[in-house]
Design an enzyme around this catalytic site. Structure first.
Site, short mmCIF file in Angstrom:
data_model
loop_
_atom_site.label_atom_id
_atom_site.label_comp_id
_atom_site.label_asym_id
_atom_site.label_seq_id
_atom_site.Cartn_x
_atom_site.Cartn_y
_atom_site.Cartn_z
N LYS A 8 -21.97 -36.76 87.16
CA LYS A 8 -21.57 -38.08 87.70
C LYS A 8 -21.25 -39.00 86.54
O LYS A 8 -21.71 -38.78 85.41
CB LYS A 8 -22.67 -38.71 88.56
CG LYS A 8 -24.03 -38.97 87.87
CD LYS A 8 -24.20 -40.33 87.21
CE LYS A 8 -25.55 -40.47 86.52
NZ LYS A 8 -25.61 -41.36 85.40
N ASP A 133 -31.76 -40.65 90.07
CA ASP A 133 -30.36 -40.26 90.27
C ASP A 133 -30.19 -39.12 91.27
O ASP A 133 -29.07 -38.81 91.67
CB ASP A 133 -29.78 -39.74 88.94
CG ASP A 133 -29.20 -40.86 88.09
OD1 ASP A 133 -29.20 -42.01 88.54
OD2 ASP A 133 -28.76 -40.55 86.97
C1 LIG Z 1 -29.62 -44.62 83.81
C2 LIG Z 1 -29.23 -43.83 85.01
C3 LIG Z 1 -28.10 -44.58 85.73
O1 LIG Z 1 -27.53 -43.80 86.74
O2 LIG Z 1 -28.73 -42.54 84.75
P1 LIG Z 1 -28.71 -41.55 83.44
O3 LIG Z 1 -28.12 -42.29 82.32
O4 LIG Z 1 -30.11 -41.11 83.17
O5 LIG Z 1 -27.85 -40.39 83.86
C4 LIG Z 1 -30.42 -43.70 86.01
O6 LIG Z 1 -30.93 -44.95 86.36
C5 LIG Z 1 -31.53 -42.82 85.50
O7 LIG Z 1 -31.98 -42.05 86.56
P2 LIG Z 1 -32.86 -40.72 86.28
O8 LIG Z 1 -32.39 -40.07 85.02
O9 LIG Z 1 -32.86 -39.92 87.54
O10 LIG Z 1 -34.24 -41.40 85.99
P3 LIG Z 1 -35.72 -40.88 86.27
O11 LIG Z 1 -35.82 -39.47 85.83
O12 LIG Z 1 -36.12 -41.24 87.65
O13 LIG Z 1 -36.52 -41.82 85.26
C6 LIG Z 1 -36.56 -41.64 83.87
C7 LIG Z 1 -37.14 -42.91 83.27
O14 LIG Z 1 -36.14 -43.95 83.28
C8 LIG Z 1 -36.71 -45.20 83.61
N1 LIG Z 1 -36.04 -45.74 84.81
C9 LIG Z 1 -35.28 -44.94 85.62
C10 LIG Z 1 -34.61 -45.47 86.69
C11 LIG Z 1 -34.74 -46.86 86.95
N2 LIG Z 1 -34.10 -47.44 87.97
N3 LIG Z 1 -35.50 -47.64 86.14
C12 LIG Z 1 -36.15 -47.10 85.06
O15 LIG Z 1 -36.81 -47.82 84.33
C13 LIG Z 1 -38.20 -44.97 83.79
O16 LIG Z 1 -38.80 -45.26 82.55
C14 LIG Z 1 -38.30 -43.49 84.06
O17 LIG Z 1 -39.51 -42.96 83.62
N1 LIG Z 2 -31.94 -28.62 84.51
C1 LIG Z 2 -31.92 -29.55 83.54
N2 LIG Z 2 -30.78 -29.88 82.94
C2 LIG Z 2 -30.76 -30.83 81.97
N3 LIG Z 2 -31.84 -31.49 81.52
C3 LIG Z 2 -33.01 -31.19 82.09
C4 LIG Z 2 -33.10 -30.21 83.11
N4 LIG Z 2 -34.38 -30.13 83.48
C5 LIG Z 2 -35.06 -31.02 82.72
N5 LIG Z 2 -34.25 -31.66 81.89
C6 LIG Z 2 -34.66 -32.74 80.95
O1 LIG Z 2 -34.14 -33.96 81.47
C7 LIG Z 2 -33.56 -34.75 80.44
C8 LIG Z 2 -32.38 -35.57 81.02
O2 LIG Z 2 -31.43 -34.68 81.49
P1 LIG Z 2 -30.10 -35.07 82.33
O3 LIG Z 2 -30.47 -35.56 83.68
O4 LIG Z 2 -29.14 -33.93 82.25
O5 LIG Z 2 -29.50 -36.16 81.42
P2 LIG Z 2 -29.04 -37.63 81.56
O6 LIG Z 2 -30.27 -38.49 81.40
O7 LIG Z 2 -28.15 -37.65 80.46
O8 LIG Z 2 -28.34 -37.86 82.86
C9 LIG Z 2 -33.16 -33.76 79.35
O9 LIG Z 2 -33.31 -34.35 78.08
C10 LIG Z 2 -34.09 -32.58 79.55
O10 LIG Z 2 -35.19 -32.63 78.65
#
Ligand SMILES: C[C@@](CO)(OP(=O)(O)O)[C@H](O)COP(=O)(O)OP(=O)(O)OC[C@H]1O[C@@H](n2ccc(N)nc2=O)[C@H](O)[C@@H]1O
Ligand SMILES: Nc1ncnc2c1ncn2[C@@H]1O[C@H](COP(=O)(O)OP(=O)(O)O)[C@@H](O)[C@H]1O
Length: 271
Positions: A8, A133
């Protein structure tokens, strides 16, 4: 059973509030992007559930979101042991949601393979326990996300006539670390209204709030954004918490990306 788990991108990302539970309230558009992890699921007659990973180097540890998705359903339903083969192609620490997409794909596959009969709403509820997400990838259509990213509503946005290119700089950004660096504030412009503006105006209204702090920490990510504009992108932005930057072009392009800027990804057509 085999599944193709797409990535995404985030179009706009306003981080509006830090909540008492440490999470942040946000608003963003989640938009599917066609690069894929490939996941094979094989039920086993006996033994333990196992995970094998090929492709991008990622250790197959118990924290892997594929195994966490299996364990989550196994807590409530009687599942056979399975062997999961994840062919990892979506870069991680990239803001592309690859791990969340893998987890959502596993939930959907187990639901079908084991005839669990979970509805889309029920799958989203399970997915939200794995990551903010993750529910988006259950639905996997352009969505306006609010709350912590799990409250989703369909949004009328079709970029299929445009050409979107990703560049993943040579740095990984941790999502949790990125959230710690951001100062929440009310959104300046209405995101859904701004989508209706001509694409060339998006850059004035549609912002990713992570960019300020992440660009300070990693100026090389900002360089990628500038590069995409130099190459003719109509709109460019970091996706999620980075480090990937995408550029939206009016026409298909092939970019000559210097190695030091990062790796380029083009949309795949898998029919
Ligand atoms: C920033 C975003 C934007 O779409 O995406 P990515 O850059 O990771 O792809 C998302 O909010 C990432 O969502 P996701 O990666 O699923 O987050 P999670 O595993 O639920 O959370 C990881 C950590 O991010 C922080 N977190 C996440 C979501 C949110 N709304 N507030 C937060 O503060 C928290 O510290 C949490 O422990
Ligand atoms: N199946 C998986 N693919 C990618 N990362 C994973 C997976 N399972 C656990 N992880 C952990 O989740 C973290 C975030 O991964 P990902 O969701 O792909 O990245 P992003 O935060 O860039 O969207 C990685 O650094 C990795 O340590």
């Amino acid at each position: 059973m085999i599944a193709y788990a797409n990535a995404k991108i985030n179009i706009g990302l306003n981080i509006t509030e830090k909540r008492a539970d440490g999470y942040h309230s946000l608003e963003s558009i989640f938009y599917p992007y066609p690069i894929y992890d490939i996941i094979e699921l094989h039920p086993k007659a006996s033994g333990m559930t196992s995970l094998e990973i090929t492709g991008i180097d990622l250790a197959p540890d118990a924290d892997n979101l594929c195994l966490r998705a299996y364990d989550l359903l196994a807590e409530r339903y009687s599942l056979p042991p399975v062997h999961i083969h994840l062919h990892k192609q979506i870069p991680f620490g990239a803001g592309l949601g690859g791990g969340s997409s893998d987890a959502a794909a596993l939930l959907k596959m187990l639901n079908a393979q084991c005839a669990l009969g979970l509805s889309e709403k029920e799958l989203c509820a399970e997915a939200s326990r794995l990551g903010a997400d993750c529910p988006f990838f259950i639905i996997n259509k352009p969505m306006y996300a609010i709350g912590i990213g799990t409250d989703l509503s369909a949004v009328d946005l079709d970029l299929s006539e445009k050409y979107i290119v990703l560049i993943k700089p040579n740095v990984h950004v941790s999502t949790a670390e990125a959230y710690r660096g951001v100062s929440p504030r009310p959104a300046e412009f209405d995101l859904v209204d701004s989508l209706k503006l001509p694409l060339q105006d998006w850059k004035f209204y549609i912002k990713n709030d992570f960019e300020d702090s992440i660009f300070l920490q990693y100026p090389e990510i900002q360089d990628v954004k500038l590069f995409l504009y130099e190459q003719g992108a109509v709109y460019a932005s970091m996706s999620g918490s980075g480090s990937t930057v995408y550029g939206i072009f009016d026409e298909p392009v092939t970019l000559d990306v210097p190695d030091e800027l990062g790796k380029v990804y083009y949309p795949l057509d898998i029919g």
